[in-house]
Enzyme design. Structure first.
Site, PDB file in Angstrom:
ATOM      1  N   CYS A 249       1.061  -0.942  -0.018  1.00 27.42           N
ATOM      2  CA  CYS A 249       0.119   0.056   0.015  1.00 27.42           C
ATOM      3  C   CYS A 249       0.796   1.317  -0.031  1.00 27.42           C
ATOM      4  CB  CYS A 249      -0.995  -0.015   1.212  1.00 27.42           C
ATOM      5  SG  CYS A 249      -0.253   0.093   2.702  1.00 27.42           S
TER       6      CYS A 249
ATOM      7  N   CYS B 245      -2.007   1.261  -4.107  1.00 25.30           N
ATOM      8  CA  CYS B 245      -0.703   2.021  -4.380  1.00 25.30           C
ATOM      9  C   CYS B 245      -0.774   2.466  -5.706  1.00 25.30           C
ATOM     10  CB  CYS B 245       0.455   0.980  -4.237  1.00 25.30           C
ATOM     11  SG  CYS B 245       0.619  -0.340  -5.145  1.00 25.30           S
TER      12      CYS B 245
ATOM     13  N   CYS C 202       3.161   0.663  -8.184  1.00 27.59           N
ATOM     14  CA  CYS C 202       3.414  -0.814  -7.927  1.00 27.59           C
ATOM     15  C   CYS C 202       3.942  -1.657  -9.252  1.00 27.59           C
ATOM     16  CB  CYS C 202       2.147  -1.692  -7.481  1.00 27.59           C
ATOM     17  SG  CYS C 202       1.536  -1.159  -5.968  1.00 27.59           S
TER      18      CYS C 202
END
Length: 135
Positions: free
Chosen positions: A11, A85, A89
């Site tokens: 996250c 995120c 990511c």
């Protein structure tokens, strides 16, 4: 996937959702799964409301610290669970990805964090069932 799969929770701040998810997986799977967590912009400390919410169910995450998401960690993980995120990511071919849409507990009190904690547990139980079926 090896005999001991690795799961990475990602996250933004690695201070709430991903820390609670990692705590749940460690609690439910023991040493059968390698548990990792990281954030695209890690906070300095784990969210105190997340710590309190997990403590209420007997899981201590006070020893955890937010970590920066590193390419190598993501690349070497079997399953990557993202939690808001976004584009930060990395995507690796052949990895199993799950994107869990969960409310961010940042800045929320314990009353608001408990339902997030419980939703994470429910999703974690499903993920663990699936991992046990493929190991």
């Amino acid at each position: 996937m090896s005999d001991k799969p690795s799961v990475l929770f990602v996250c933004v701040h690695n201070a709430g959702r991903s820390q609670m998810a990692a705590g749940w997986l460690r609690h439910l799977a023991g040493d059968a799964v390698e548990v990792r967590s990281a954030g695209s912009a890690p906070a300095e400390t784990v969210n105190p409301a997340a710590v309190q919410a997990m403590r209420e169910v007997g899981i201590d995450i006070t020893d955890q610290t937010p970590k920066l998401l590193e390419y190598e960690t993501a690349e070497s993980s079997d399953v990557i669970v993202t939690m808001g995120c976004g584009d930060a990511c990395p995507i690796f071919p052949g990895k199993r990805y799950e994107d869990w849409k969960l409310e961010d507990p940042a800045g929320k009190g314990i009353e608001a964090v408990r339902p997030i904690r419980d939703e994470i547990r429910s999703r974690m139980e499903q993920l663990l069932t699936e991992l046990r079926g493929t190991a």
